[in-house]
Write a protein that holds these residues in place. Structure first.
Motif, PDB file in Angstrom:
ATOM      1  N   TYR A 114       0.817  -1.265  -0.029  1.00 36.13           N
ATOM      2  CA  TYR A 114       0.028  -0.176  -0.002  1.00 36.13           C
ATOM      3  C   TYR A 114       0.844   1.216  -0.033  1.00 36.13           C
ATOM      4  O   TYR A 114       2.034   1.114   0.399  1.00 36.13           O
ATOM      5  CB  TYR A 114      -0.967  -0.094   1.254  1.00 36.13           C
ATOM      6  N   MET A 116       0.663   5.719   0.617  1.00 38.77           N
ATOM      7  CA  MET A 116      -0.086   7.037   0.821  1.00 38.77           C
ATOM      8  C   MET A 116       0.795   7.894   0.255  1.00 38.77           C
ATOM      9  O   MET A 116       1.840   8.302   0.468  1.00 38.77           O
ATOM     10  CB  MET A 116      -0.218   7.329   2.356  1.00 38.77           C
ATOM     11  N   ASN A 126      -4.748   7.250  -0.725  1.00 34.21           N
ATOM     12  CA  ASN A 126      -4.085   5.928  -0.568  1.00 34.21           C
ATOM     13  C   ASN A 126      -4.588   5.363  -2.015  1.00 34.21           C
ATOM     14  O   ASN A 126      -5.470   5.439  -2.454  1.00 34.21           O
ATOM     15  CB  ASN A 126      -4.657   5.309   0.688  1.00 34.21           C
ATOM     16  N   ASP A 181      -3.003  -0.801   4.834  1.00 30.67           N
ATOM     17  CA  ASP A 181      -3.668   0.128   4.083  1.00 30.67           C
ATOM     18  C   ASP A 181      -4.315   1.079   5.234  1.00 30.67           C
ATOM     19  O   ASP A 181      -4.799   0.717   6.209  1.00 30.67           O
ATOM     20  CB  ASP A 181      -5.041  -0.527   3.394  1.00 30.67           C
ATOM     21  N   GLY A 184      -6.978   7.806   2.923  1.00 31.63           N
ATOM     22  CA  GLY A 184      -6.489   9.219   2.445  1.00 31.63           C
ATOM     23  C   GLY A 184      -7.716  10.281   2.887  1.00 31.63           C
ATOM     24  O   GLY A 184      -8.822   9.781   3.516  1.00 31.63           O
TER      25      GLY A 184
END
Ligand SMILES: Nc1nc2c(c(=O)[nH]1)N[C@H]1C(S)=C(S)[C@@H](COP(=O)(O)O)O[C@H]1N2
Ligand SMILES: [Mo]
Length: 206
Positions: A114, A116, A126, A181, A184
């Motif tokens: 993952y 960001m 993300n 994860d 955002g």
């Protein structure tokens, strides 16, 4: 009952333009380039601009504006799809792909699943790393043959055109790889975590 006659001459505008397979469900084509920003446009001096890749507080790579432009540059022509339903066809961008950024940082394999992104002004989004590598994502600095305008994310924005455009973070400065994860900015306000326009993943639960 008789079947209604099929109008053989009928072709929709989309079919005429050969667009049937290019416009995701629920989208319409615009030739404008709308500006969608959750806050003011930050003013960024190129002398102060850097882009960094991070993992667990460790810096994997960092480039100044000049260093970034010494990396291999890629130009792509692609359609973009905003969750507010406009799509824009054949947009042309230049920048550095994530594959080339990772190679420049001597990172052989993506270090996590993952990521960001962090932008000037505080915006985050993300994105799964699988949606960035393999030629799918870049940090773009030019649009349509010119530097990206500040309103559209200049000096540099993320471009992940196969996902809804809110994933393409403007004014991006940092990408942080994450083992787990996280949401955002828009994802934490109910936008879909992934945002695949072809699956109409607009909002959480779609
Ligand atoms: N930093 C930042 N990036 C952002 C946004 C934002 O508000 N801040 N808006 C997102 C949304 S919702 C969209 S649709 C696109 C819009 O890009 P544009 O203004 O160039 O059309 O940028 C995305 N990236
Ligand atoms: Mo958006």
């Amino acid at each position: 009952m008789e079947e209604p006659p099929i109008s053989r001459g009928f072709r929709s505008k989309r079919q005429e333009q050969g667009l049937t397979n290019r416009i995701p469900p629920g989208q319409y084509v615009t030739t404008d380039f709308p500006v969608l920003s959750a806050g003011p446009t930050p003013q960024i001096r190129l002398e102060e601009w850097t882009f960094g890749l991070h993992l667990n507080g460790l810096q994997l790579g960092k480039w100044t504006w000049a260093e970034f432009h010494a990396l291999p540059q890629t130009t792509i022509k692609t359609d973009i799809h905003c969750v507010t339903k406009w799509s824009k066809l054949d947009t042309v961008w230049q920048g550095v792909t994530f594959d080339d950024l990772l190679a420049a940082a001597a990172v052989k394999e993506p270090p996590a699943l993952y990521a960001m992104t962090h932008s000037d002004g505080g915006y985050t989004t993300n994105v799964p790393v699988a949606d960035l590598v393999g030629g799918k994502g870049m940090i773009a600095t030019r649009y349509d043959g010119a530097p990206i305008s500040p309103a559209h994310g200049g000096p540099a924005r993320l471009l992940v055109p196969h996902l809804y455009f809110w994933k393409s973070a403007k004014w991006v400065r940092r990408l942080r790889f994450m083992e787990e994860d996280e949401h955002g900015f828009w994802e934490s306000f109910g936008y879909h975590n992934h945002g695949d326009p072809w699956k109409e993943q607009r909002y959480d639960g779609d």
